[in-house]
Write an enzyme that holds these catalytic residues in place. Structure first.
Site, PDB file in Angstrom:
ATOM      1  N   GLY A  10       0.814  -1.214   0.000  1.00 16.24           N
ATOM      2  CA  GLY A  10       0.000   0.000   0.000  1.00 16.24           C
ATOM      3  C   GLY A  10       0.841   1.254   0.000  1.00 16.24           C
ATOM      4  N   GLN A  11       0.232   2.364  -0.444  1.00 14.29           N
ATOM      5  CA  GLN A  11       0.927   3.644  -0.528  1.00 14.29           C
ATOM      6  C   GLN A  11      -0.089   4.757  -0.324  1.00 14.29           C
ATOM      7  OE1 GLN A  11       4.355   4.375  -1.305  1.00 14.29           O
ATOM      8  NE2 GLN A  11       3.725   6.453  -0.720  1.00 14.29           N
ATOM      9  N   GLY A  12       0.289   5.785   0.407  1.00 11.67           N
ATOM     10  CA  GLY A  12      -0.594   6.925   0.621  1.00 11.67           C
ATOM     11  C   GLY A  12       0.206   8.147   0.977  1.00 11.67           C
ATOM     12  N   GLY A  15       2.689   7.626   3.867  1.00 17.33           N
ATOM     13  CA  GLY A  15       3.853   6.763   3.739  1.00 17.33           C
ATOM     14  C   GLY A  15       3.502   5.475   3.017  1.00 17.33           C
ATOM     15  N   SER A  16       4.107   4.363   3.427  1.00 16.17           N
ATOM     16  CA  SER A  16       3.918   3.088   2.738  1.00 16.17           C
ATOM     17  C   SER A  16       3.548   1.987   3.732  1.00 16.17           C
ATOM     18  CB  SER A  16       5.191   2.688   1.983  1.00 16.17           C
ATOM     19  OG  SER A  16       5.566   3.694   1.063  1.00 16.17           O
ATOM     20  N   VAL A  17       2.901   0.934   3.203  1.00 20.04           N
ATOM     21  CA  VAL A  17       2.521  -0.219   4.019  1.00 20.04           C
ATOM     22  C   VAL A  17       3.177  -1.466   3.436  1.00 20.04           C
ATOM     23  CG1 VAL A  17       0.637  -1.609   4.946  1.00 20.04           C
ATOM     24  CG2 VAL A  17       0.299   0.844   4.573  1.00 20.04           C
ATOM     25  N   LYS A  31       2.928  -0.249   8.710  1.00 19.33           N
ATOM     26  CA  LYS A  31       2.701   1.069   8.119  1.00 19.33           C
ATOM     27  C   LYS A  31       3.844   1.994   8.540  1.00 19.33           C
ATOM     28  CE  LYS A  31      -0.738   4.827   8.395  1.00 19.33           C
ATOM     29  NZ  LYS A  31      -2.054   5.186   8.981  1.00 19.33           N
ATOM     30  N   ASP A 131     -12.141  10.622   8.679  1.00 21.05           N
ATOM     31  CA  ASP A 131     -11.583  10.269   7.365  1.00 21.05           C
ATOM     32  C   ASP A 131     -12.139   8.933   6.884  1.00 21.05           C
ATOM     33  OD1 ASP A 131     -10.105  11.009   5.150  1.00 21.05           O
ATOM     34  OD2 ASP A 131      -8.262  10.055   5.840  1.00 21.05           O
TER      35      ASP A 131
END
Length: 319
Positions: A10-12, A15-17, A31, A131
């Site tokens: 994952g990415q957001g 940062g990254s997972v 995370k 959120d």
């Protein structure tokens, strides 16, 4: 634990997972937060908030790392990833095999509502998420949904009906009107209800309610379109509806979510009422007034007040 971070899942904007494994063989999601100025507050907030929770529809925090500039959160691993890849056609991972049946979509919407009810009423303190969106809903092996990412959450007493905030927070397309402008009313648990309603409409339509690539984000196309069909009692024209049971589930999800996105917070149901509406009979649901839908301005002249980047990353701003 994460094997030198070789398996990125994952990415957001945070940062990254990465996928990892504990010594006992249990799979986890690690995370890792970006080393930016605002991360410390968000990190501490997430750890402090989610440590208070324990519910089947809220993701479990198993541990964390806070050593110098290194910050990471260790969560239970969710094999099916986030909800967004199962509902958005423009997602690179989307294909016909990932489309969910209406029974599954309905159960996911109900599970998320139960998770929110727990956050709003089931804890010793009330937790407002701020959120709620498909990206922050994780699905386990059996597609049981779990609310995740508490970086923007706010903890308040259960007696507080209106909460004070110095900043607006959330992601374009899901932010309740009162969160970015107090002219619409006070910020409360009803703000999460609004975000939930917008998300369920995306689950129904299989598309984003707001096109973030156009200048005028006040035009939210799908909710207007589906409201008209519901108001006139017309065929929904939604994919994968194969029987009357599917049609009933879809109509309950639509009607309930349209109540959730009413502009006036006092016109929205509580999340407990949302569960009651979803579990009750379709005949008992009334078509709500047409919502006046709006989003924060994103014109160049207001760029300093932008609530979200074009890729949907969440940020906050002072108001």
């Amino acid at each position: 634990m994460a094997n030198n971070f070789i398996d990125k899942i994952g990415q957001g904007g945070y940062g990254s997972v990465y996928k990892g494994k504990l010594k006992n063989g249990r799979l986890v999601a690690v995370k890792v937060l970006n080393k930016s100025k605002g991360d410390v507050e968000g990190f501490i907030n997430e750890v402090a908030t989610i440590s208070r929770t324990s519910h089947v529809n809220v993701v479990s925090l198993l541990g964390f790392c806070f050593e110098g500039p290194k910050r990471a959160l260790i969560y239970e691993f969710m094999p099916n990833g986030s909800l967004e890849k199962f509902i958005f056609k423009d997602n690179g991972n989307q294909n016909e095999n990932l489309l969910l049946e209406w029974g599954t979509l309905y159960q996911i919407s109900l599970g998320i509502a139960r998770g929110l009810e727990y956050l709003h009423r089931g804890c010793n303190t009330r937790i407002l998420h701020f959120d709620i969106k498909p990206h922050n809903i994780l699905l386990d092996r059996d597609f049981i949904p779990k609310i995740s990412d508490f970086g923007l959450a706010k903890v308040c007493s259960r007696e507080e009906s209106i909460v004070s905030m110095l900043d607006a927070r959330g992601t374009i397309g899901y932010i309740a009107p009162e969160v970015f402008s107090r002219n619409f009313g006070g910020v409360s648990h009803k703000s999460d209800v609004y975000s939930y309603g917008m998300m369920v409409l995306e689950m129904v339509g299989g598309r984003k309610n707001v096109n973030v690539h156009v200048n005028n984000t006040s035009e939210i196309y799908f909710p207007h379109w589906i409201y008209k069909r519901l108001e006139l009692d017309e065929e929904l024209r939604l994919k994968r509806i194969t029987n009357e049971d599917d049609n009933d589930k879809a109509r309950k999800m639509i009607t309930t979510s349209l109540w959730c996105i009413q502009t006036d917070p006092s016109s929205r149901p509580t999340i407990s009422k949302v569960i009651e509406m979803l579990e009750g009979s379709l005949d008992s649901l009334q078509v709500p007034p047409k919502p006046f839908l709006s989003s924060p301005p994103r014109s160049p002249t207001n760029s300093s007040n932008a609530m979200s980047t074009s890729n949907g990353a969440n940020i906050t701003r002072s108001i």
